[in-house]
Design a protein around this motif. Structure first.
Motif, PDB file in Angstrom:
ATOM      1  N   GLY A 102      38.944  97.275  42.768  1.00  0.00           N
ATOM      2  CA  GLY A 102      39.298  95.963  42.375  1.00  0.00           C
ATOM      3  C   GLY A 102      38.719  95.145  41.742  1.00  0.00           C
ATOM      4  O   GLY A 102      39.103  94.644  40.288  1.00  0.00           O
ATOM      5  N   ILE A 103      37.267  95.567  42.739  1.00  0.00           N
ATOM      6  CA  ILE A 103      36.350  94.431  41.082  1.00  0.00           C
ATOM      7  C   ILE A 103      36.064  94.978  40.643  1.00  0.00           C
ATOM      8  O   ILE A 103      35.732  94.480  39.693  1.00  0.00           O
ATOM      9  N   GLY A 104      35.618  96.688  39.731  1.00  0.00           N
ATOM     10  CA  GLY A 104      35.206  97.131  39.759  1.00  0.00           C
ATOM     11  C   GLY A 104      36.446  97.367  38.143  1.00  0.00           C
ATOM     12  O   GLY A 104      35.677  97.347  37.091  1.00  0.00           O
ATOM     13  N   ILE A 105      37.568  97.315  38.829  1.00  0.00           N
ATOM     14  CA  ILE A 105      38.905  97.014  37.475  1.00  0.00           C
ATOM     15  C   ILE A 105      38.374  95.258  36.939  1.00  0.00           C
ATOM     16  O   ILE A 105      38.279  95.834  35.352  1.00  0.00           O
ATOM     17  N   VAL A 106      38.643  94.564  37.462  1.00  0.00           N
ATOM     18  CA  VAL A 106      38.241  93.502  37.076  1.00  0.00           C
ATOM     19  C   VAL A 106      37.264  93.034  36.169  1.00  0.00           C
ATOM     20  O   VAL A 106      37.195  92.765  35.422  1.00  0.00           O
ATOM     21  N   HIS A 107      35.849  93.654  36.740  1.00  0.00           N
ATOM     22  CA  HIS A 107      34.595  93.699  36.158  1.00  0.00           C
ATOM     23  C   HIS A 107      35.111  94.555  34.661  1.00  0.00           C
ATOM     24  O   HIS A 107      34.114  93.870  33.644  1.00  0.00           O
ATOM     25  N   TRP A 108      35.691  95.319  34.648  1.00  0.00           N
ATOM     26  CA  TRP A 108      35.650  95.911  33.732  1.00  0.00           C
ATOM     27  C   TRP A 108      36.651  95.940  32.194  1.00  0.00           C
ATOM     28  O   TRP A 108      36.080  95.447  31.498  1.00  0.00           O
ATOM     29  N   ALA A 109      37.342  95.005  32.753  1.00  0.00           N
ATOM     30  CA  ALA A 109      38.081  94.089  32.058  1.00  0.00           C
ATOM     31  C   ALA A 109      37.329  92.988  31.443  1.00  0.00           C
ATOM     32  O   ALA A 109      37.873  92.629  29.891  1.00  0.00           O
ATOM     33  N   LYS A 110      36.518  92.485  31.908  1.00  0.00           N
ATOM     34  CA  LYS A 110      35.793  91.251  31.683  1.00  0.00           C
ATOM     35  C   LYS A 110      34.628  91.563  30.590  1.00  0.00           C
ATOM     36  O   LYS A 110      33.996  90.726  30.051  1.00  0.00           O
ATOM     37  N   VAL A 111      34.013  92.471  30.446  1.00  0.00           N
ATOM     38  CA  VAL A 111      32.918  92.490  30.031  1.00  0.00           C
ATOM     39  C   VAL A 111      33.119  93.710  28.941  1.00  0.00           C
ATOM     40  O   VAL A 111      32.503  94.198  27.884  1.00  0.00           O
ATOM     41  N   LEU A 112      34.268  94.709  29.224  1.00  0.00           N
ATOM     42  CA  LEU A 112      34.261  95.817  28.125  1.00  0.00           C
ATOM     43  C   LEU A 112      35.518  95.470  27.414  1.00  0.00           C
ATOM     44  O   LEU A 112      35.162  96.418  25.988  1.00  0.00           O
ATOM     45  N   MET A 113      36.245  95.417  28.432  1.00  0.00           N
ATOM     46  CA  MET A 113      37.683  95.754  27.279  1.00  0.00           C
ATOM     47  C   MET A 113      37.596  94.589  26.236  1.00  0.00           C
ATOM     48  O   MET A 113      37.338  93.717  26.661  1.00  0.00           O
ATOM     49  N   PRO A 114      38.723  94.763  25.136  1.00  0.00           N
ATOM     50  CA  PRO A 114      38.268  92.878  24.098  1.00  0.00           C
ATOM     51  C   PRO A 114      38.985  92.544  24.973  1.00  0.00           C
ATOM     52  O   PRO A 114      40.377  91.862  25.475  1.00  0.00           O
ATOM     53  N   ASP A 115      38.479  91.080  24.236  1.00  0.00           N
ATOM     54  CA  ASP A 115      39.261  89.847  24.663  1.00  0.00           C
ATOM     55  C   ASP A 115      39.594  89.245  23.927  1.00  0.00           C
ATOM     56  O   ASP A 115      39.698  87.816  24.449  1.00  0.00           O
ATOM     57  N   HIS A 116      39.492  89.879  22.600  1.00  0.00           N
ATOM     58  CA  HIS A 116      40.567  88.590  21.666  1.00  0.00           C
ATOM     59  C   HIS A 116      41.245  87.969  21.202  1.00  0.00           C
ATOM     60  O   HIS A 116      42.294  89.702  21.970  1.00  0.00           O
ATOM     61  N   GLU A 117      41.976  87.429  20.579  1.00  0.00           N
ATOM     62  CA  GLU A 117      43.723  86.556  21.155  1.00  0.00           C
ATOM     63  C   GLU A 117      43.964  87.524  19.477  1.00  0.00           C
ATOM     64  O   GLU A 117      43.741  87.977  18.711  1.00  0.00           O
ATOM     65  N   VAL A 118      45.368  88.060  19.836  1.00  0.00           N
ATOM     66  CA  VAL A 118      46.233  88.416  18.907  1.00  0.00           C
ATOM     67  C   VAL A 118      47.236  87.922  18.810  1.00  0.00           C
ATOM     68  O   VAL A 118      48.049  87.035  19.569  1.00  0.00           O
ATOM     69  N   SER A 119      47.583  87.402  17.466  1.00  0.00           N
ATOM     70  CA  SER A 119      48.688  86.625  16.935  1.00  0.00           C
ATOM     71  C   SER A 119      49.800  88.025  15.984  1.00  0.00           C
ATOM     72  O   SER A 119      49.218  88.799  14.921  1.00  0.00           O
ATOM     73  N   GLU A 120      50.701  88.050  16.836  1.00  0.00           N
ATOM     74  CA  GLU A 120      51.622  88.972  16.060  1.00  0.00           C
ATOM     75  C   GLU A 120      53.407  88.569  15.837  1.00  0.00           C
ATOM     76  O   GLU A 120      53.830  87.455  16.205  1.00  0.00           O
ATOM     77  N   MET A 121      53.187  88.749  15.132  1.00  0.00           N
ATOM     78  CA  MET A 121      55.570  88.603  14.592  1.00  0.00           C
ATOM     79  C   MET A 121      56.331  88.790  15.391  1.00  0.00           C
ATOM     80  O   MET A 121      56.081  89.962  15.940  1.00  0.00           O
ATOM     81  N   ARG A 122      57.592  88.164  15.655  1.00  0.00           N
ATOM     82  CA  ARG A 122      58.057  88.672  16.299  1.00  0.00           C
ATOM     83  C   ARG A 122      59.280  89.343  16.241  1.00  0.00           C
ATOM     84  O   ARG A 122      59.998  88.903  14.835  1.00  0.00           O
ATOM     85  N   HIS A 123      59.503  90.074  16.216  1.00  0.00           N
ATOM     86  CA  HIS A 123      60.468  91.479  15.694  1.00  0.00           C
ATOM     87  C   HIS A 123      61.928  91.824  15.795  1.00  0.00           C
ATOM     88  O   HIS A 123      61.653  91.045  17.282  1.00  0.00           O
ATOM     89  N   ALA A 124      63.034  91.874  15.749  1.00  0.00           N
ATOM     90  CA  ALA A 124      63.909  92.485  15.955  1.00  0.00           C
ATOM     91  C   ALA A 124      63.940  93.414  17.200  1.00  0.00           C
ATOM     92  O   ALA A 124      63.065  94.272  16.986  1.00  0.00           O
ATOM     93  N   ILE A 125      65.040  93.230  18.084  1.00  0.00           N
ATOM     94  CA  ILE A 125      64.733  94.435  19.217  1.00  0.00           C
ATOM     95  C   ILE A 125      65.597  95.032  18.486  1.00  0.00           C
ATOM     96  O   ILE A 125      66.691  95.589  17.953  1.00  0.00           O
TER      97      ILE A 125
END
Length: 347
Positions: A102-125
């Motif tokens: 559990g702690i390993g996955i959380v630490h992985w997400a915090k320090v290595l996975m991308p943390d920038h915000e992304v804005s995407e257009m809403r597409h039709a289903i």
């Protein structure tokens, strides 16, 4: 009413000012500036973070291996000290196995996975048949985790996840391997070694107890005669152990049908608390109260050990006793109700 200058946006993204008739275009502020982490700019910091995540997964693996050592190497303990050591290793091993992942996955997400915000257009289903977008999203997630280019994290994570469920498998296998159905196991909990004419003996020596040995104010920790010679004495003791005390008969409130369950004020009650099964071990001579040290459940000895305080839901079961021809205390029968926590009785 005062004149308000505030307006409300319409569907086109404009705001109408009240009282002016003019329109202001709504300005999208955009995303806040992204602050890069040290691991995003320094390859050495990235490598260090990768090793930290891998170390946490390795701790999980070590925890699982500790469980195996306690479970298989220690086997069946023969003393209370060995039981404590085994239980501690089992508990700590399981804890580190789960926390490491559990702690390993959380630490992985915090320090290595991308943390920038992304804005995407809403597409039709789109129709369910069009799965390309879903596949692209999955591939993007895999790419962002970096699991392909970080074999150290990938391999330690696979090892930790593969080993973590194994202890539970062995424990469930043991339940199945007992050869008993759930009903049989529950029925086994309902009965103890106590039976007609079984002598009350001191714990742990197994010395029989005479009625004359029990004085007012004294307390005996009691087990059935022959318990130490059984195949599984610890489990039998966990159900059968009782407390033996003597009261002034004039201070006792006895229910109809229980008049002959005591011997001149000598009474025997299960030592297993009816809350969660802790041993009731404290006797207050002045108040004649029995106290469970785990959660402070208190039982009134003068009133058939009914609960007067704490979370316990029912009285301590009473063991009917008598005196044999040699003056030794013996049981008249087994307990008339299941001993221990209420969930044992419910099964």
């Amino acid at each position: 009413m005062g004149d308000h200058s505030h307006g409300s946006p319409d569907d086109s993204g404009t705001v109408a000012k009240a009282g002016t008739g003019t329109l202001d275009k709504f300005q999208d502020p955009g995303l806040p500036p992204h602050r890069k982490r040290l691991a995003d700019t320094d390859p050495r910091a990235e490598k260090r973070a990768e090793r930290q995540v891998a170390l946490l997964f390795i701790i999980s693996i070590i925890g699982t291996l500790s469980f195996f050592i306690a479970y298989f190497v220690l086997g069946r303990p023969d003393s209370l000290s060995e039981i404590r050591v085994q239980n501690s290793m089992l508990g700590l091993g399981t804890t580190f196995a789960m926390l490491g992942i559990g702690i390993g996955i959380v630490h992985w997400a915090k320090v290595l996975m991308p943390d920038h915000e992304v804005s995407e257009m809403r597409h039709a289903i789109r129709p369910e048949a069009d799965r390309q977008d879903a596949e692209d999203i999955i591939n993007q997630v895999i790419e962002e985790t970096g699991i392909k280019r970080r074999p150290l994290i990938r391999n330690t994570l696979i090892g930790a996840i593969a080993l973590a469920p194994v202890p539970a498998i062995f424990m469930f296998r043991d339940l199945e391997g007992s050869g008993k159905t759930a009903g049989q196991l529950i029925e086994q909990l309902r009965h103890t070694m106590w039976a007609k004419d079984v002598r009350l003996t001191r714990d742990p020596s197994g010395t029989p107890i005479k009625a004359a040995d029990v004085q007012i104010g004294s307390v005996f920790h009691v087990i059935p005669e022959g318990l130490n010679e059984t195949e599984d004495p610890l489990n039998e003791k966990a159900k059968a152990v009782v407390l033996l005390m003597r009261l002034d008969p004039t201070q006792m409130n006895v229910s109809p049908g229980r008049e002959d369950w005591n011997v001149d004020g000598i009474v025997a009650y299960s030592k297993i608390c009816t809350h969660v099964g802790c041993p009731v071990a404290l006797y207050e001579q002045q108040t004649h109260h029995l106290l469970c040290p785990c959660h402070q459940s208190t039982f009134d000895l003068t009133n058939e050990c009914k609960v007067i305080f704490g979370p316990a839901g029912r009285p301590l079961p009473q063991l009917p006793i008598a005196v044999d021809s040699n003056g030794f205390l013996v049981a008249q029968s087994d307990f008339q109700e299941p001993v221990g926590p209420s969930y044992w009785e419910r099964g």
